[in-house]
Motif scaffolding. Sequence first.
Motif, PDB file in Angstrom:
ATOM      1  N   GLY A 127       0.863  -1.188   0.000  1.00 17.36           N
ATOM      2  CA  GLY A 127       0.000   0.000   0.000  1.00 17.36           C
ATOM      3  C   GLY A 127       0.895   1.233   0.000  1.00 17.36           C
ATOM      4  O   GLY A 127       2.129   1.130   0.066  1.00 17.36           O
ATOM      5  N   GLY A 128       0.262   2.402  -0.042  1.00  9.80           N
ATOM      6  CA  GLY A 128       1.028   3.643  -0.067  1.00  9.80           C
ATOM      7  C   GLY A 128       1.898   3.828   1.175  1.00  9.80           C
ATOM      8  O   GLY A 128       3.029   4.327   1.087  1.00  9.80           O
ATOM      9  N   ALA A 129       1.377   3.411   2.343  1.00 10.51           N
ATOM     10  CA  ALA A 129       2.146   3.593   3.586  1.00 10.51           C
ATOM     11  C   ALA A 129       3.436   2.768   3.522  1.00 10.51           C
ATOM     12  O   ALA A 129       4.493   3.197   4.012  1.00 10.51           O
ATOM     13  CB  ALA A 129       1.302   3.176   4.785  1.00 10.51           C
ATOM     14  N   TRP A 172     -13.900   2.779  -1.274  1.00 12.22           N
ATOM     15  CA  TRP A 172     -13.639   4.191  -0.957  1.00 12.22           C
ATOM     16  C   TRP A 172     -12.681   4.842  -1.945  1.00 12.22           C
ATOM     17  O   TRP A 172     -12.600   6.070  -2.027  1.00 12.22           O
ATOM     18  CB  TRP A 172     -13.203   4.387   0.493  1.00 12.22           C
ATOM     19  CG  TRP A 172     -11.777   4.056   0.857  1.00 12.22           C
ATOM     20  CD1 TRP A 172     -11.293   2.855   1.247  1.00 12.22           C
ATOM     21  CD2 TRP A 172     -10.654   4.967   0.900  1.00 12.22           C
ATOM     22  NE1 TRP A 172      -9.940   2.945   1.513  1.00 12.22           N
ATOM     23  CE2 TRP A 172      -9.525   4.230   1.319  1.00 12.22           C
ATOM     24  CE3 TRP A 172     -10.489   6.329   0.630  1.00 12.22           C
ATOM     25  CZ2 TRP A 172      -8.263   4.800   1.473  1.00 12.22           C
ATOM     26  CZ3 TRP A 172      -9.222   6.896   0.783  1.00 12.22           C
ATOM     27  CH2 TRP A 172      -8.134   6.143   1.198  1.00 12.22           C
ATOM     28  N   LYS A 173     -12.015   4.039  -2.753  1.00 13.78           N
ATOM     29  CA  LYS A 173     -11.141   4.628  -3.779  1.00 13.78           C
ATOM     30  C   LYS A 173     -11.962   5.059  -5.004  1.00 13.78           C
ATOM     31  O   LYS A 173     -11.455   5.748  -5.882  1.00 13.78           O
ATOM     32  CB  LYS A 173     -10.053   3.637  -4.187  1.00 13.78           C
ATOM     33  CG  LYS A 173      -9.001   3.404  -3.102  1.00 13.78           C
ATOM     34  CD  LYS A 173      -8.166   4.660  -2.841  1.00 13.78           C
ATOM     35  CE  LYS A 173      -7.004   4.370  -1.913  1.00 13.78           C
ATOM     36  NZ  LYS A 173      -6.166   5.569  -1.684  1.00 13.78           N
ATOM     37  N   GLY A 174     -13.233   4.617  -5.045  1.00 14.37           N
ATOM     38  CA  GLY A 174     -14.198   5.198  -5.990  1.00 14.37           C
ATOM     39  C   GLY A 174     -13.973   4.898  -7.465  1.00 14.37           C
ATOM     40  O   GLY A 174     -14.310   5.735  -8.316  1.00 14.37           O
ATOM     41  N   PHE A 219      -2.502  -5.332 -10.232  1.00 12.44           N
ATOM     42  CA  PHE A 219      -1.388  -4.624  -9.583  1.00 12.44           C
ATOM     43  C   PHE A 219      -0.194  -4.593 -10.520  1.00 12.44           C
ATOM     44  O   PHE A 219       0.182  -5.607 -11.096  1.00 12.44           O
ATOM     45  CB  PHE A 219      -0.988  -5.293  -8.263  1.00 12.44           C
ATOM     46  CG  PHE A 219       0.070  -4.510  -7.540  1.00 12.44           C
ATOM     47  CD1 PHE A 219      -0.281  -3.505  -6.662  1.00 12.44           C
ATOM     48  CD2 PHE A 219       1.424  -4.734  -7.793  1.00 12.44           C
ATOM     49  CE1 PHE A 219       0.699  -2.729  -6.035  1.00 12.44           C
ATOM     50  CE2 PHE A 219       2.405  -3.966  -7.169  1.00 12.44           C
ATOM     51  CZ  PHE A 219       2.025  -2.967  -6.284  1.00 12.44           C
ATOM     52  N   ARG A 220       0.426  -3.454 -10.696  1.00 14.57           N
ATOM     53  CA  ARG A 220       1.585  -3.330 -11.584  1.00 14.57           C
ATOM     54  C   ARG A 220       2.733  -2.665 -10.842  1.00 14.57           C
ATOM     55  O   ARG A 220       2.530  -1.754 -10.039  1.00 14.57           O
ATOM     56  CB  ARG A 220       1.206  -2.463 -12.798  1.00 14.57           C
ATOM     57  CG  ARG A 220       0.081  -3.059 -13.623  1.00 14.57           C
ATOM     58  CD  ARG A 220       0.559  -4.129 -14.552  1.00 14.57           C
ATOM     59  NE  ARG A 220       1.448  -3.606 -15.566  1.00 14.57           N
ATOM     60  CZ  ARG A 220       1.218  -3.642 -16.878  1.00 14.57           C
ATOM     61  NH1 ARG A 220       0.123  -4.205 -17.351  1.00 14.57           N
ATOM     62  NH2 ARG A 220       2.100  -3.156 -17.729  1.00 14.57           N
ATOM     63  N   SER A 221       3.942  -3.133 -11.137  1.00 17.14           N
ATOM     64  CA  SER A 221       5.088  -2.467 -10.506  1.00 17.14           C
ATOM     65  C   SER A 221       5.679  -1.431 -11.465  1.00 17.14           C
ATOM     66  O   SER A 221       6.673  -0.786 -11.137  1.00 17.14           O
ATOM     67  CB  SER A 221       6.136  -3.496 -10.075  1.00 17.14           C
ATOM     68  OG  SER A 221       6.353  -4.385 -11.126  1.00 17.14           O
ATOM     69  N   VAL A 233       0.453  12.894  -6.587  1.00 20.31           N
ATOM     70  CA  VAL A 233       1.794  13.493  -6.724  1.00 20.31           C
ATOM     71  C   VAL A 233       2.578  12.794  -7.835  1.00 20.31           C
ATOM     72  O   VAL A 233       3.266  13.434  -8.646  1.00 20.31           O
ATOM     73  CB  VAL A 233       2.562  13.411  -5.378  1.00 20.31           C
ATOM     74  CG1 VAL A 233       3.986  13.921  -5.536  1.00 20.31           C
ATOM     75  CG2 VAL A 233       1.832  14.189  -4.308  1.00 20.31           C
ATOM     76  N   GLU A 234       2.447  11.477  -7.909  1.00 20.82           N
ATOM     77  CA  GLU A 234       3.183  10.730  -8.940  1.00 20.82           C
ATOM     78  C   GLU A 234       2.774  11.195 -10.341  1.00 20.82           C
ATOM     79  O   GLU A 234       3.616  11.356 -11.226  1.00 20.82           O
ATOM     80  CB  GLU A 234       2.937   9.227  -8.768  1.00 20.82           C
ATOM     81  CG  GLU A 234       3.654   8.678  -7.536  1.00 20.82           C
ATOM     82  CD  GLU A 234       3.190   7.288  -7.099  1.00 20.82           C
ATOM     83  OE1 GLU A 234       3.878   6.683  -6.284  1.00 20.82           O
ATOM     84  OE2 GLU A 234       2.127   6.831  -7.555  1.00 20.82           O
ATOM     85  N   ALA A 235       1.467  11.407 -10.526  1.00 16.55           N
ATOM     86  CA  ALA A 235       0.991  11.887 -11.836  1.00 16.55           C
ATOM     87  C   ALA A 235       1.594  13.261 -12.138  1.00 16.55           C
ATOM     88  O   ALA A 235       2.054  13.532 -13.255  1.00 16.55           O
ATOM     89  CB  ALA A 235      -0.531  11.966 -11.841  1.00 16.55           C
TER      90      ALA A 235
END
Length: 381
Positions: free
Chosen positions: A13-15, A212-214, A266-268, A295-297
């Motif tokens: 995950g992001g964390a 919740w990520k919609g 899922f992609r790396s 931010v990555e975008a």
Amino acid sequence: MKILFLDQSGKLGGAELCLLDIAKPYKDSCLVGLFADGSFKELLQQHNIPVQILTTQSIQVRKESTFLQSLGSISSIAPLIAQVARLARDYDVIYTNTQKALIVGALASVLTRRPLVYHLHDILSTDHFSSTNRYLAVTVANRCASLVIANSQATQAAFIAAGGRADMTHVVYNGFDIRNYQQHQLHSEQVCNQLGLAGKFLVGHFSRLSPWKGQHILLAALAQCPENVVAIFVGDALFGEEDYVQQIHQQVTELQLEKRVKFLGFRSDVIPLMNACDLVTHTSIAPEPFGRVIVEAMLCGRPVVAAQAGGAVELVETGKTGWLVPPGEPTQLASVIVSCLNQPEKTAAIAYQGQLAANQRFDLQVIEQQLTQLLNQVNIK
Ligand code: UDP
Ligand code: GLC
């Protein structure tokens, strides 16, 4: 400084991706202790960061657990606490990256008198947590932590509103190695060809599949856009959201979007995929604590539209560095998509401003300095 990092998740995950970057400079003097096996361990190993799986027994405190359930779970993790305490004696600081890690780390910190740091990646609100779990996290942090790092002002405000001590809380945004984001721009045509989506207006969504990520909001918006607007969904259900995955596939069928939507799992290789997009969307329907994908975008120089809540509001200045739309609102999202499609020059100019701002604000080297300063203060207390 020797740091014992603790994180309850074996998944990416992001964390966990944030922790990977934080641990890198300490790789000769740290250990990352995980409470589950999985791809996070492998990624840490690839970066030569020492990692140990401390338990394979799942800790049964869920985000919605009651007080008694939570207490019962704590007694069942006594061996884990003892193990963390044994390890902690060889480190200067215990750095906890998730809620369950906080509880275990706090008890180990009391036993070993090592200072405790809590990196808070979640908005402790009713959208995400039961009142019991909020109470536990805030009480334990107030009593035991020397430093709480919040990943955004929104996360900090929710912590304080839930009773958290303001005096020990500092906002540190996620940092990114900005050089990684610009080197894939040349290959975007190739990526579109590989996806079979060349010549289309490609909208990207990069998040785990979760209500919740919609993701359903983007699908609904897509149905309101011209046919040449197509979307890729990059990410998997990480925490058992199989019903939701079924639901969004059904939505694709109902809206007859089969030819306009691809689920890539899922992609790396998120960066080249993002670079291939004409627009990146973030559609969380509950406040996003920070939102790495936004931010990555921006770092990729891609235009981004995000849901106007939580940390996202601190990342994007609407109409200047990207766009913000009300969460859960497909029509307004569709209208931003269509205006990006119709006004490529204006869109490119805004994406460029977004890239400049992100390069300046989220450079990992600067964020690392902020963290080191805070950690040094904890260590000398
Ligand atoms: N991500 C990834 N592969 C995927 C989907 C997402 O590596 O298939 C990454 C994404 O690039 C980002 C992170 O996962 O760095 C998600 O973090 P974010 O803060 O956006 O959301 P979270 O899932 O942590 O709530
Ligand atoms: C959590 C949050 C996300 C944030 C990430 C890194 O996973 O859900 O919004 O970007 O942590 O701090």
